[in-house]
Scaffold this motif. Structure first.
Motif, PDB file in Angstrom:
ATOM      1  N   TYR A 101       0.836  -1.206   0.000  1.00  0.00           N
ATOM      2  CA  TYR A 101       0.000   0.000   0.000  1.00  0.00           C
ATOM      3  C   TYR A 101       0.868   1.253   0.000  1.00  0.00           C
ATOM      4  N   ASP A 102       0.445   2.241  -0.785  1.00  0.00           N
ATOM      5  CA  ASP A 102       1.156   3.512  -0.791  1.00  0.00           C
ATOM      6  C   ASP A 102       0.786   4.296   0.454  1.00  0.00           C
ATOM      7  N   VAL A 103       1.718   5.071   0.950  1.00  0.00           N
ATOM      8  CA  VAL A 103       1.456   5.847   2.163  1.00  0.00           C
ATOM      9  C   VAL A 103       2.440   6.999   2.259  1.00  0.00           C
ATOM     10  N   LYS A 104       1.981   8.081   2.837  1.00  0.00           N
ATOM     11  CA  LYS A 104       2.834   9.214   3.171  1.00  0.00           C
ATOM     12  C   LYS A 104       2.854   9.308   4.686  1.00  0.00           C
ATOM     13  N   VAL A 105       4.030   9.259   5.280  1.00  0.00           N
ATOM     14  CA  VAL A 105       4.162   9.244   6.738  1.00  0.00           C
ATOM     15  C   VAL A 105       4.766  10.567   7.197  1.00  0.00           C
ATOM     16  N   GLU A 106       4.063  11.232   8.102  1.00  0.00           N
ATOM     17  CA  GLU A 106       4.515  12.530   8.594  1.00  0.00           C
ATOM     18  C   GLU A 106       4.322  12.613  10.104  1.00  0.00           C
ATOM     19  N   VAL A 107       5.046  13.545  10.708  1.00  0.00           N
ATOM     20  CA  VAL A 107       4.867  13.835  12.136  1.00  0.00           C
ATOM     21  C   VAL A 107       3.653  14.738  12.300  1.00  0.00           C
ATOM     22  N   SER A 108       2.739  14.368  13.187  1.00  0.00           N
ATOM     23  CA  SER A 108       1.556  15.194  13.433  1.00  0.00           C
ATOM     24  C   SER A 108       1.715  16.060  14.678  1.00  0.00           C
ATOM     25  N   TYR A 109       2.423  15.554  15.692  1.00  0.00           N
ATOM     26  CA  TYR A 109       2.694  16.366  16.879  1.00  0.00           C
ATOM     27  C   TYR A 109       3.869  15.780  17.647  1.00  0.00           C
ATOM     28  N   ARG A 110       4.479  16.636  18.437  1.00  0.00           N
ATOM     29  CA  ARG A 110       5.576  16.231  19.317  1.00  0.00           C
ATOM     30  C   ARG A 110       5.277  16.714  20.726  1.00  0.00           C
ATOM     31  N   GLU A 111       5.379  15.804  21.674  1.00  0.00           N
ATOM     32  CA  GLU A 111       5.252  16.154  23.081  1.00  0.00           C
ATOM     33  C   GLU A 111       6.361  15.444  23.831  1.00  0.00           C
ATOM     34  N   GLU A 112       6.534  15.799  25.105  1.00  0.00           N
ATOM     35  CA  GLU A 112       7.541  15.126  25.905  1.00  0.00           C
ATOM     36  C   GLU A 112       7.198  13.640  26.004  1.00  0.00           C
ATOM     37  N   ARG A 113       8.108  12.800  25.563  1.00  0.00           N
ATOM     38  CA  ARG A 113       7.952  11.343  25.583  1.00  0.00           C
ATOM     39  C   ARG A 113       6.790  10.859  24.713  1.00  0.00           C
ATOM     40  N   LYS A 114       6.405  11.627  23.726  1.00  0.00           N
ATOM     41  CA  LYS A 114       5.294  11.210  22.874  1.00  0.00           C
ATOM     42  C   LYS A 114       5.488  11.790  21.479  1.00  0.00           C
ATOM     43  N   LEU A 115       5.259  10.949  20.471  1.00  0.00           N
ATOM     44  CA  LEU A 115       5.416  11.381  19.090  1.00  0.00           C
ATOM     45  C   LEU A 115       4.220  10.900  18.280  1.00  0.00           C
ATOM     46  N   GLY A 116       3.470  11.833  17.721  1.00  0.00           N
ATOM     47  CA  GLY A 116       2.323  11.489  16.899  1.00  0.00           C
ATOM     48  C   GLY A 116       2.721  11.354  15.443  1.00  0.00           C
ATOM     49  N   GLU A 153      11.481   5.302  25.976  1.00  0.00           N
ATOM     50  CA  GLU A 153      10.651   6.243  26.732  1.00  0.00           C
ATOM     51  C   GLU A 153       9.635   6.988  25.863  1.00  0.00           C
ATOM     52  N   VAL A 154       9.756   6.866  24.543  1.00  0.00           N
ATOM     53  CA  VAL A 154       8.878   7.603  23.633  1.00  0.00           C
ATOM     54  C   VAL A 154       7.671   6.755  23.250  1.00  0.00           C
ATOM     55  N   ARG A 155       6.486   7.295  23.424  1.00  0.00           N
ATOM     56  CA  ARG A 155       5.272   6.630  22.946  1.00  0.00           C
ATOM     57  C   ARG A 155       5.022   7.099  21.513  1.00  0.00           C
ATOM     58  N   VAL A 156       4.920   6.176  20.609  1.00  0.00           N
ATOM     59  CA  VAL A 156       4.623   6.501  19.218  1.00  0.00           C
ATOM     60  C   VAL A 156       3.134   6.232  18.988  1.00  0.00           C
ATOM     61  N   ILE A 157       2.412   7.258  18.572  1.00  0.00           N
ATOM     62  CA  ILE A 157       0.969   7.155  18.352  1.00  0.00           C
ATOM     63  C   ILE A 157       0.688   7.282  16.865  1.00  0.00           C
ATOM     64  N   LEU A 158       0.203   6.210  16.239  1.00  0.00           N
ATOM     65  CA  LEU A 158      -0.148   6.232  14.819  1.00  0.00           C
ATOM     66  C   LEU A 158      -1.632   6.508  14.641  1.00  0.00           C
ATOM     67  N   ASP A 159      -1.955   7.327  13.654  1.00  0.00           N
ATOM     68  CA  ASP A 159      -3.358   7.592  13.347  1.00  0.00           C
ATOM     69  C   ASP A 159      -3.507   7.883  11.864  1.00  0.00           C
ATOM     70  N   THR A 160      -4.713   7.667  11.369  1.00  0.00           N
ATOM     71  CA  THR A 160      -5.044   8.004   9.993  1.00  0.00           C
ATOM     72  C   THR A 160      -6.530   8.307   9.912  1.00  0.00           C
ATOM     73  N   GLU A 161      -6.879   9.340   9.172  1.00  0.00           N
ATOM     74  CA  GLU A 161      -8.280   9.749   9.016  1.00  0.00           C
ATOM     75  C   GLU A 161      -8.963   9.996  10.365  1.00  0.00           C
ATOM     76  N   ASN A 162      -8.180  10.463  11.362  1.00  0.00           N
ATOM     77  CA  ASN A 162      -8.720  10.751  12.703  1.00  0.00           C
ATOM     78  C   ASN A 162      -9.461   9.556  13.300  1.00  0.00           C
ATOM     79  N   TYR A 163      -8.966   8.358  13.013  1.00  0.00           N
ATOM     80  CA  TYR A 163      -9.645   7.153  13.505  1.00  0.00           C
ATOM     81  C   TYR A 163      -9.720   7.109  15.019  1.00  0.00           C
ATOM     82  N   ARG A 164      -8.659   7.520  15.699  1.00  0.00           N
ATOM     83  CA  ARG A 164      -8.621   7.411  17.159  1.00  0.00           C
ATOM     84  C   ARG A 164      -9.786   8.165  17.807  1.00  0.00           C
ATOM     85  N   ILE A 165     -10.028   9.385  17.343  1.00  0.00           N
ATOM     86  CA  ILE A 165     -11.116  10.187  17.908  1.00  0.00           C
ATOM     87  C   ILE A 165     -12.458   9.561  17.577  1.00  0.00           C
TER      88      ILE A 165
END
Length: 233
Positions: A101-116, A153-165
Motif C-alpha cells: 500500500y502507498d502511504v505518506k508518513v509525517e509527524v503530526s505532533y511532538r510532546e515530551e515522551r510522545k510522538l504522533g 521512553e517515547v510513545r509513538v501514536i499512529l493515526d489516519t483519518e482521525n480514527y482514534r477520535i
C-alpha cells in the motif's frame, strides 16, 4: 510489568501506584478492573491494573490514545527532526509499502515522551482494519522499533483519518447504550474484546451511573468489559 491496586477512588488507587512503584504518572498506563459505588451495605472502591511502559501489553494499550488526540496541539513540522524520527518514519513507510500500500508518513505532533505520526493513504480503511486492529499492530511495531533505536521512553501514536477520535466517540455511545439496556433488563451485557485503553474508557464513562457497574473479564491484552445492574446477585 503489571501491578494491581485498590482504593476508594480511581485517583486514590493511582496515587498508591505512584507511591509504591516510585514512578511518575506518565510512566505507566492504568486499566480499571472493577468499580463499586458506595451503598448502605458496601463501601465503594476502584480496582486498577497498572502497566509500566516497558511492558508489551502497555505498548498495545497506547493504541487507544484517542482522548489525547482531542486536545488542541501545536502544529508540528511534519518533516522528521533528527536521526531517530527519520529512521522511525522510514521504518513505518517501508513496512506499509511492503504490505503493498502507498502511504505518506509525517509527524503530526511532538510532546515530551510522545510522538504522533500521521499516515496519509488511499488505503486508510485497510490500514485501520476491523476495529483498528491493523493500525494497532502497526503502532506496536513502531514502538518496538523505537525501543530498538534506544528510545523506549517515547510513545509513538499512529493515526489516519482521525480514527482514534472517531473510535472513542463510538465507544462512549456504546457505553451509554449498553448501560440503558442493562438498567431496563437488569441483565448483564458482555462487550466485545477491547485493548486496555478502550476498556478504561468504558469503565470511566459509566463510573458515575449509580445503578450500573463494570468489570473486566478474560485473559491477555484484549479482555471484555461486562456491564452489570447493581441489583444482580
Amino acid at each position: 510489568m503489571t501491578y494491581e491496586f485498590e482504593g476508594k477512588t480511581e485517583k486514590e488507587a493511582i496515587e498508591m501506584a505512584v507511591n509504591e512503584l516510585g514512578l511518575e504518572r506518565d510512566q505507566f498506563d492504568v486499566e480499571i478492573l472493577e468499580t463499586q459505588k458506595n451503598s448502605i451495605f458496601k463501601k465503594g472502591y476502584v480496582k486498577i491494573r497498572v502497566h509500566t511502559l516497558d511492558d508489551n501489553e502497555g505498548n498495545a494499550s497506547w493504541a487507544g490514545s484517542a482522548s489525547e488526540e482531542k486536545h488542541s496541539r501545536l502544529v508540528a513540522d511534519p518533516l522528521p527532526q533528527g536521526e531517530f524520527e527519520q529512521k522511525l518514519i522510514e521504518f513505518i513507510q517501508n513496512v506499509i509499502e511492503k504490505m503493498g500500500y502507498d502511504v505518506k508518513v509525517e509527524v503530526s505532533y511532538r510532546e515530551e515522551r510522545k510522538l504522533g505520526i500521521r499516515l496519509d493513504s488511499s488505503y486508510s480503511s485497510i490500514l485501520i482494519g476491523r476495529k483498528g486492529k491493523n493500525l494497532d499492530a502497526l503502532q506496536l511495531l513502531a514502538n518496538i522499533y523505537a525501543g530498538r533505536l534506544g528510545h523506549e521512553e517515547v510513545r509513538v501514536i499512529l493515526d489516519t483519518e482521525n480514527y482514534r477520535i472517531r473510535r472513542e466517540e463510538t465507544l462512549v455511545r456504546l457505553a451509554y447504550t449498553t448501560a440503558d439496556k442493562v438498567r431496563l433488563s437488569h441483565n448483564s451485557i458482555l462487550l466485545e474484546p477491547m485493548n486496555p485503553f478502550e476498556r478504561r474508557l468504558i469503565h470511566t464513562t459509566l463510573n458515575d451511573i449509580p445503578d450500573v457497574e463494570t468489570k473486566s473479564e478474560g485473559e491477555g491484552v484484549f479482555k471484555q468489559v461486562r456491564v452489570l445492574y447493581k441489583g444482580i446477585r
